[in-house]
Write a protein that holds these residues in place. Sequence first.
Motif, PDB file in Angstrom:
ATOM      1  N   MET A 122       6.877  -8.283   1.604  1.00  0.00           N
ATOM      2  CA  MET A 122       7.392  -6.923   1.675  1.00  0.00           C
ATOM      3  C   MET A 122       6.203  -6.011   1.929  1.00  0.00           C
ATOM      4  SD  MET A 122       9.770  -4.683   1.639  1.00  0.00           S
ATOM      5  CE  MET A 122      11.173  -5.669   1.127  1.00  0.00           C
ATOM      6  N   ALA A 123       6.124  -5.479   3.160  1.00  0.00           N
ATOM      7  CA  ALA A 123       5.045  -4.557   3.528  1.00  0.00           C
ATOM      8  C   ALA A 123       5.600  -3.142   3.509  1.00  0.00           C
ATOM      9  CB  ALA A 123       4.498  -4.900   4.911  1.00  0.00           C
ATOM     10  N   SER A 124       4.983  -2.272   2.717  1.00  0.00           N
ATOM     11  CA  SER A 124       5.499  -0.916   2.565  1.00  0.00           C
ATOM     12  C   SER A 124       4.414  -0.006   2.023  1.00  0.00           C
ATOM     13  CB  SER A 124       6.689  -0.913   1.601  1.00  0.00           C
ATOM     14  OG  SER A 124       6.248  -1.275   0.302  1.00  0.00           O
ATOM     15  N   PRO A 125       4.588   1.306   2.129  1.00  0.00           N
ATOM     16  CA  PRO A 125       3.657   2.245   1.499  1.00  0.00           C
ATOM     17  C   PRO A 125       3.712   2.125  -0.024  1.00  0.00           C
ATOM     18  CG  PRO A 125       4.961   3.334   3.198  1.00  0.00           C
ATOM     19  CD  PRO A 125       5.589   1.995   2.962  1.00  0.00           C
ATOM     20  N   PRO A 126       2.712   2.676  -0.725  1.00  0.00           N
ATOM     21  CA  PRO A 126       2.678   2.576  -2.198  1.00  0.00           C
ATOM     22  C   PRO A 126       3.900   3.188  -2.881  1.00  0.00           C
ATOM     23  CG  PRO A 126       0.553   3.308  -1.349  1.00  0.00           C
ATOM     24  CD  PRO A 126       1.499   3.319  -0.192  1.00  0.00           C
ATOM     25  N   ALA A 127       4.562   4.162  -2.238  1.00  0.00           N
ATOM     26  CA  ALA A 127       5.721   4.803  -2.855  1.00  0.00           C
ATOM     27  C   ALA A 127       6.888   3.837  -3.037  1.00  0.00           C
ATOM     28  CB  ALA A 127       6.174   5.998  -2.018  1.00  0.00           C
ATOM     29  N   TYR A 128       6.779   2.645  -2.441  1.00  0.00           N
ATOM     30  CA  TYR A 128       7.818   1.629  -2.635  1.00  0.00           C
ATOM     31  C   TYR A 128       8.014   1.330  -4.120  1.00  0.00           C
ATOM     32  CZ  TYR A 128      10.261  -2.866  -2.250  1.00  0.00           C
ATOM     33  OH  TYR A 128      11.164  -3.888  -2.373  1.00  0.00           O
ATOM     34  N   ALA A 129       6.919   1.351  -4.881  1.00  0.00           N
ATOM     35  CA  ALA A 129       7.015   1.072  -6.318  1.00  0.00           C
ATOM     36  C   ALA A 129       7.860   2.133  -7.023  1.00  0.00           C
ATOM     37  CB  ALA A 129       5.620   1.013  -6.937  1.00  0.00           C
ATOM     38  N   GLN A 130       7.787   3.383  -6.567  1.00  0.00           N
ATOM     39  CA  GLN A 130       8.611   4.441  -7.161  1.00  0.00           C
ATOM     40  C   GLN A 130      10.070   4.303  -6.742  1.00  0.00           C
ATOM     41  OE1 GLN A 130       5.452   7.543  -5.764  1.00  0.00           O
ATOM     42  NE2 GLN A 130       6.733   8.573  -7.277  1.00  0.00           N
ATOM     43  N   VAL A 131      10.278   3.987  -5.474  1.00  0.00           N
ATOM     44  CA  VAL A 131      11.641   3.878  -4.962  1.00  0.00           C
ATOM     45  C   VAL A 131      12.391   2.738  -5.645  1.00  0.00           C
ATOM     46  CG1 VAL A 131      13.030   3.396  -2.905  1.00  0.00           C
ATOM     47  CG2 VAL A 131      11.037   4.896  -2.742  1.00  0.00           C
ATOM     48  N   ARG A 132      11.713   1.617  -5.861  1.00  0.00           N
ATOM     49  CA  ARG A 132      12.353   0.440  -6.446  1.00  0.00           C
ATOM     50  C   ARG A 132      12.063   0.280  -7.936  1.00  0.00           C
ATOM     51  NH1 ARG A 132      14.144  -3.502  -3.088  1.00  0.00           N
ATOM     52  NH2 ARG A 132      15.206  -4.117  -5.013  1.00  0.00           N
ATOM     53  N   LEU A 133      11.435   1.280  -8.541  1.00  0.00           N
ATOM     54  CA  LEU A 133      11.152   1.272  -9.986  1.00  0.00           C
ATOM     55  C   LEU A 133      10.382   0.021 -10.406  1.00  0.00           C
ATOM     56  CD1 LEU A 133      14.571   2.551 -11.422  1.00  0.00           C
ATOM     57  CD2 LEU A 133      12.551   3.883 -10.798  1.00  0.00           C
ATOM     58  N   LEU A 134       9.262  -0.237  -9.704  1.00  0.00           N
ATOM     59  CA  LEU A 134       8.441  -1.403 -10.004  1.00  0.00           C
ATOM     60  C   LEU A 134       7.203  -1.002 -10.795  1.00  0.00           C
ATOM     61  CD1 LEU A 134       8.493  -3.336  -6.594  1.00  0.00           C
ATOM     62  CD2 LEU A 134       9.977  -3.650  -8.574  1.00  0.00           C
ATOM     63  N   GLU A 135       6.872  -1.813 -11.776  1.00  0.00           N
ATOM     64  CA  GLU A 135       5.635  -1.647 -12.533  1.00  0.00           C
ATOM     65  C   GLU A 135       4.939  -2.998 -12.612  1.00  0.00           C
ATOM     66  OE1 GLU A 135       6.482  -0.029 -16.335  1.00  0.00           O
ATOM     67  OE2 GLU A 135       7.098   1.940 -15.559  1.00  0.00           O
ATOM     68  N   THR A 136       3.624  -2.990 -12.575  1.00  0.00           N
ATOM     69  CA  THR A 136       2.869  -4.239 -12.644  1.00  0.00           C
ATOM     70  C   THR A 136       2.655  -4.645 -14.099  1.00  0.00           C
ATOM     71  OG1 THR A 136       0.799  -2.996 -12.505  1.00  0.00           O
ATOM     72  CG2 THR A 136       1.706  -3.872 -10.445  1.00  0.00           C
ATOM     73  N   GLU A 137       2.639  -5.957 -14.320  1.00  0.00           N
ATOM     74  CA  GLU A 137       2.317  -6.475 -15.654  1.00  0.00           C
ATOM     75  C   GLU A 137       0.814  -6.678 -15.805  1.00  0.00           C
ATOM     76  OE1 GLU A 137       3.956  -9.901 -18.700  1.00  0.00           O
ATOM     77  OE2 GLU A 137       4.084 -10.253 -16.540  1.00  0.00           O
ATOM     78  N   HIS A 138       0.168  -7.072 -14.700  1.00  0.00           N
ATOM     79  CA  HIS A 138      -1.282  -7.246 -14.681  1.00  0.00           C
ATOM     80  C   HIS A 138      -1.834  -6.482 -13.477  1.00  0.00           C
ATOM     81  CE1 HIS A 138      -0.661 -10.426 -17.605  1.00  0.00           C
ATOM     82  NE2 HIS A 138       0.185 -11.020 -16.766  1.00  0.00           N
ATOM     83  N   GLY A 139      -2.947  -5.794 -13.667  1.00  0.00           N
ATOM     84  CA  GLY A 139      -3.541  -5.043 -12.565  1.00  0.00           C
ATOM     85  C   GLY A 139      -2.758  -3.789 -12.237  1.00  0.00           C
ATOM     86  N   ARG A 140      -2.623  -3.488 -10.941  1.00  0.00           N
ATOM     87  CA  ARG A 140      -2.011  -2.249 -10.487  1.00  0.00           C
ATOM     88  C   ARG A 140      -1.318  -2.470  -9.149  1.00  0.00           C
ATOM     89  NH1 ARG A 140      -5.059  -0.507  -6.247  1.00  0.00           N
ATOM     90  NH2 ARG A 140      -7.171  -1.372  -6.098  1.00  0.00           N
TER      91      ARG A 140
END
Length: 406
Positions: A122-140
């Motif tokens: 899945m290639a996308s801009p960083p805002a993809y994490a906001q759109v899909r409500l994703l958070e990392t468990e390790h790192g960022r």
Amino acid sequence: MQRLRIALRSLTAHRMRTALAMLGVFLGALALTAVLHISKAMVKKADIETQRLGPNLLQALSGQASFRREGSTRVTGMTTTFSLEDAREILDSVPQVRLGVPYASGSMPVRYGRVKTGSQLMASPPAYAQVRLLETEHGRFYNEEEEATQAKVCVLGYAIAQRLFGDPAEAVGKQVFFFRANVLVVGVLPEKGQDVTGTNLDEMVFTPLSTYMRRFSNQDWISGVFMNLHGQEDEDAAKAAVTDILRRRHHMGPARKDDFSVISARDSAKLRNQALDLVWTLGVLSSSISFAVGALGILSIMILLVRARRLEIGIRRAVGASRTVIIRQFLAEAGVMAGVGGAAGVLAAVGIVTVVYAVGDFPYLYDPLLIVGACVASVLLGLMAGAYPAWQASRVEVLEVLRNPE
């Protein structure tokens, strides 16, 4: 209370017949309670998963999307006509869109050392994490600077990181190899599993869209756009606006079929719920058949009990018992028989659905009205089945029974 004691004594005197008569009611209450509870829990889980995809998620994608019965999405006829300019006009021109990102997707192998595994990219801009409500468990998650500089960085899904490194926490800071290039792992997602659209986030690798389009694939087309709408009520208007923009930009005449699809997470959930409605209907049908068999069993044994207890009935009538008392006695016996069978079925169903909830990771949903309703329905069924035998018992003639007690 006296009537209840007599009923219990009579039923325990014919244990095998009573058990067989109660079996149908037991199975009916079990099927009704279990199927309806599991169906409700599955619908609730689908609703929760739909919300987890992102608030009021809408997706425009290249190709024709169709839904499988279990709710997952299948895309056919992929095209290369969906451009970044299409995505920008959609995001700039559709007022119902609160936040959106273009994306490109595909499958690819990922390697670390000698370990190699398949993945979904899945290639996308960083805002993809906001759109899909994703958070990392390790790192960022990767950032805007890495998107702007086409940095070779990625975020791994939990299962991918586990297969490559054993411990997902060890993946951050390591270099993995894909698209003939070493790529730095900056983050790992928590274990999420499959969502309502059939996408397994644990099997995905995320990378900046600019990196993918310019450094890895050298392509000018994208797979689609993810959008968050302001509200659920905006869905129809947003779909229409996105469709108009894409048909105009792709120079499609009135007779041409769309080379894209505009779908929402609710579309997938809606089909899944339709399948669950079928399960619900079949569950009610099967429980109705079991209840009918139980009613016939109760009717049969109550008729046998009336014949076997003619002398008892005659004696009770001779010492002053009215027809109404006899009717109430046999109705009580039929109601007790059905009620015990129904209560046992409900208890068994609650145990079964608790196990299913735990194994299937469903929300623990118990409906008191449904539980009480199944028990009440069982008792009412017994009363209806026992009505005719009770009437027969009340018509027993005292003199005839005393002259011919057999």
